[in-house]
Design a protein around this motif. Structure first.
Motif, short mmCIF file in Angstrom:
data_model
loop_
_atom_site.label_atom_id
_atom_site.label_comp_id
_atom_site.label_asym_id
_atom_site.label_seq_id
_atom_site.Cartn_x
_atom_site.Cartn_y
_atom_site.Cartn_z
N ILE A 90 0.74 -1.00 -0.01
CA ILE A 90 -0.06 -0.01 -0.04
C ILE A 90 0.86 1.41 -0.20
N ASP A 91 1.90 1.22 0.57
CA ASP A 91 2.85 2.52 0.78
C ASP A 91 3.83 2.47 -0.30
N LEU A 92 3.96 1.50 -1.27
CA LEU A 92 4.89 1.49 -2.41
C LEU A 92 4.49 2.05 -3.70
N GLY A 93 3.45 2.54 -3.81
CA GLY A 93 2.86 2.88 -5.22
C GLY A 93 2.58 4.30 -5.33
N PHE A 94 2.06 4.79 -6.32
CA PHE A 94 1.65 6.32 -6.63
C PHE A 94 0.48 6.27 -7.38
N PRO A 95 -0.39 7.28 -7.09
CA PRO A 95 -1.77 7.39 -7.55
C PRO A 95 -1.38 8.21 -8.92
N ILE A 96 -2.28 8.24 -10.00
CA ILE A 96 -1.96 8.46 -11.54
C ILE A 96 -2.84 9.73 -11.60
N GLY A 97 -2.23 10.81 -11.93
CA GLY A 97 -2.85 11.90 -12.38
C GLY A 97 -3.29 12.65 -11.10
N LEU A 98 -3.28 12.33 -9.83
CA LEU A 98 -3.88 13.05 -8.81
C LEU A 98 -2.73 14.13 -8.25
N ASP A 99 -1.39 14.08 -8.42
CA ASP A 99 -0.51 14.85 -7.99
C ASP A 99 0.46 14.95 -8.91
N ALA A 100 1.06 16.36 -9.25
CA ALA A 100 2.08 16.47 -10.22
C ALA A 100 3.25 15.86 -9.75
N ASP A 101 3.76 16.02 -8.50
CA ASP A 101 4.91 15.59 -7.70
C ASP A 101 4.70 14.42 -7.10
N ILE A 102 5.13 13.14 -7.69
CA ILE A 102 4.66 12.01 -7.01
C ILE A 102 5.82 11.34 -5.80
N ALA A 103 7.01 12.33 -5.98
CA ALA A 103 8.32 11.73 -5.27
C ALA A 103 7.82 11.04 -3.61
N GLU A 104 6.99 11.72 -2.89
CA GLU A 104 6.71 11.23 -1.67
C GLU A 104 5.85 10.04 -1.72
N PHE A 105 5.15 9.61 -2.90
CA PHE A 105 4.52 8.37 -2.96
C PHE A 105 5.30 7.25 -3.16
N VAL A 106 6.69 7.39 -3.92
CA VAL A 106 7.36 6.31 -4.45
C VAL A 106 8.29 5.54 -3.49
N ALA A 107 8.12 4.36 -3.29
CA ALA A 107 9.15 3.45 -2.54
C ALA A 107 9.33 2.13 -3.23
N GLU A 108 10.09 1.54 -2.54
CA GLU A 108 10.43 0.12 -3.30
C GLU A 108 10.58 -0.88 -2.26
N LYS A 109 10.26 -2.09 -2.40
CA LYS A 109 10.51 -3.52 -1.60
C LYS A 109 11.25 -4.07 -2.44
N ILE A 110 12.43 -4.62 -1.70
CA ILE A 110 13.43 -5.48 -2.32
C ILE A 110 13.15 -7.00 -1.58
N VAL A 111 13.21 -7.69 -2.46
CA VAL A 111 12.90 -9.17 -1.85
C VAL A 111 13.93 -10.07 -2.56
N HIS A 112 14.59 -10.76 -1.88
CA HIS A 112 15.74 -11.80 -2.30
C HIS A 112 15.07 -13.17 -2.58
N LEU A 113 15.19 -13.59 -3.74
CA LEU A 113 14.59 -14.85 -4.22
C LEU A 113 15.62 -15.90 -4.21
N HIS A 114 15.14 -17.49 -3.85
CA HIS A 114 16.16 -18.53 -4.19
C HIS A 114 15.65 -19.43 -5.11
N SER A 115 16.46 -20.47 -5.54
CA SER A 115 15.79 -21.19 -6.54
C SER A 115 14.33 -21.95 -6.14
N GLY A 116 13.34 -21.98 -6.90
CA GLY A 116 12.22 -22.46 -6.82
C GLY A 116 11.27 -21.53 -6.16
N ASP A 117 11.62 -20.47 -5.37
CA ASP A 117 10.60 -19.43 -5.06
C ASP A 117 9.53 -18.82 -6.24
#
Length: 137
Positions: free
Chosen positions: A43-70
């Motif tokens: 919920i806190d990783l995305g950004f609304p489209i067309g609601l705000d000209a500056d979306i920097a405060e809405f953008v975050a990322e999640k890093i997930v490490h994957l192993h064989s078969g995940d």
């Protein structure tokens, strides 16, 4: 668009067993090769489209490490909120418990078939049912 539909873009970056995700909407599910399940709230990783000209405060990322078969699953509420003839929802538990020992392509086809044929049946489909399944080699 004259519609109550919303768009939720997702940005995926994959390099050497590490998946970076910027997206909003439903959770990301990772079914580990040992059968354990990790659920990531987006919920806190995305950004609304067309609601705000500056979306920097809405953008975050999640890093997930994957192993064989995940297996990584991205979906929308069109799957988990799909209703049966008895008005029962497909649900996240049913999505999570489905088919994880198969290939990504087989999982995707099996889940969509289960949602459309076994769960929704012959009634009208009221929402889109996008599903992205990735599997670490």
């Amino acid at each position: 668009m004259k519609s109550d539909k919303q768009a939720s873009p997702a940005l995926l970056d994959y390099q050497q067993g590490m998946l970076k995700l910027t997206a909003q909407h439903e959770e990301m599910i990772v079914v580990r090769c040992n059968g354990s399940v990790d659920r990531f709230d987006k919920i806190d990783l995305g950004f609304p489209i067309g609601l705000d000209a500056d979306i920097a405060e809405f953008v975050a990322e999640k890093i997930v490490h994957l192993h064989s078969g995940d297996v990584v699953v991205l979906y929308t509420d069109g799957i988990t909120e799909a209703q049966s003839m008895d008005q029962l929802l497909y649900g996240l538990d049913r999505l999570i418990q489905s088919y994880w020992q198969r290939s990504a392509t087989e999982i995707r086809y099996a889940v969509i078939k289960d949602v459309r044929s076994s769960h929704i049946g012959k009634q009208k489909v009221f929402d889109d049912i996008p599903l992205l399944v990735l599997q670490q080699k």
